[in-house]
Design a protein around this motif. Structure first.
Motif, PDB file in Angstrom:
ATOM      1  N   ARG A 151      -7.971  -2.029   3.653  1.00 58.30           N
ATOM      2  CA  ARG A 151      -6.477  -2.031   2.323  1.00 58.30           C
ATOM      3  C   ARG A 151      -6.717  -2.895   1.854  1.00 58.30           C
ATOM      4  N   LEU A 170      -6.910  -2.972  -1.961  1.00 58.71           N
ATOM      5  CA  LEU A 170      -5.314  -4.341  -3.308  1.00 58.71           C
ATOM      6  C   LEU A 170      -5.779  -4.845  -4.227  1.00 58.71           C
ATOM      7  N   ASP A 197      -1.919   4.257   7.344  1.00 60.97           N
ATOM      8  CA  ASP A 197      -2.105   3.502   7.404  1.00 60.97           C
ATOM      9  C   ASP A 197      -0.332   2.677   7.210  1.00 60.97           C
ATOM     10  N   TRP A 232       0.771  -1.187   0.316  1.00 61.49           N
ATOM     11  CA  TRP A 232       0.024   0.295  -0.353  1.00 61.49           C
ATOM     12  C   TRP A 232       0.886   1.123  -0.122  1.00 61.49           C
TER      13      TRP A 232
END
Length: 235
Positions: A56, A60, A110, A13
């Motif tokens: 996340r 992805l 993040d 990420w």
């Protein structure tokens, strides 16, 4: 909990989706917990981390981003421990880390990987070396080594640490090398746009304080550019 895959997704990420720290300080809107870590009640911390990890992973997968291979992860950074509940809110770590660390002594969301209780549940560490349940485990990109170390050195409560990998269970040997202090932490030669970073930090703090969907929509409508996620994965 597949912790090794979570590390892969986190590094991917940061490297392939949100690689430019000066854009949003590794605090993407898509993953925002809409609260500082130290403000999240202890009984909700696990749920918040699970929600962030799930978002996340799904983003992805939807974008079909290929994960960085496990053997290559060490080329991109290391893992660090943050006792973000133990904070005096003095702002010193935030200041010396160029806002990599926030006012509550936590790294960008993040980069969040897990909390201590989640790793204890999978016996990540050897018996007798269990972690504090609310300890925040996060990724530190190579470009942020110096700033993370600066935060370590000024923290009044000594609540940042590069972990010791000798206590990790054999089952996790594939990522053992990520749990150690990096060698040769030196100040980056490139100049950082502190004016832009300060601007972004003020925006992020306002977003957290506002904490409403309508505010995000208003913010985006005022920006002629598309959000970074839409720019990168335009179909």
């Amino acid at each position: 909990m597949n912790f090794i895959r979570i590390i892969q997704e986190t590094v991917t990420w940061i490297e392939k989706v949100n690689p430019d720290f000066e854009v949003n300080l590794y605090r993407s809107q898509e993953l925002s917990p809409k609260s500082y870590y130290h403000q999240i009640p202890d009984y909700l911390k696990g749920n918040v981390l699970n929600d962030l990890i799930s978002k996340r992973s799904k983003l992805l997968q939807t974008a079909r981003v290929e994960l960085i291979p496990i053997p290559d992860l060490g080329d991109y950074g290391r893992i660090m421990f943050f006792e973000a509940n133990e904070t005096v809110l003095d702002g010193a770590p935030e200041d010396v880390s160029a806002f990599f660390i926030d006012i509550g002594d936590a790294p960008p969301w993040d980069t969040w990987l897990a909390i201590g209780s989640q790793l204890n549940a999978i016996n990540f560490h050897r018996a007798g070396h269990e972690l504090n349940s609310d300890l925040l485990i996060a990724w530190v990109p190579k470009a942020q080594y110096y700033y993370a170390q600066q935060a370590c050195e000024v923290a009044l409560l000594d609540n940042f640490a590069w972990p010791a990998n000798e206590f990790i269970s054999d089952e996790f040997n594939a990522v053992n090398s990520l749990f150690q202090k990096p060698d040769n932490i030196i100040q980056p030669e490139e100049r950082i746009d502190f004016e832009n970073i300060l601007k972004q930090s003020k925006i992020i703090m306002s977003e957290i304080e506002e904490n409403s969907k309508s505010y995000y929509e208003k913010l985006l409508s005022e920006n002629s550019k598309k959000p970074f996620w839409k720019r990168m994965f335009k179909r």
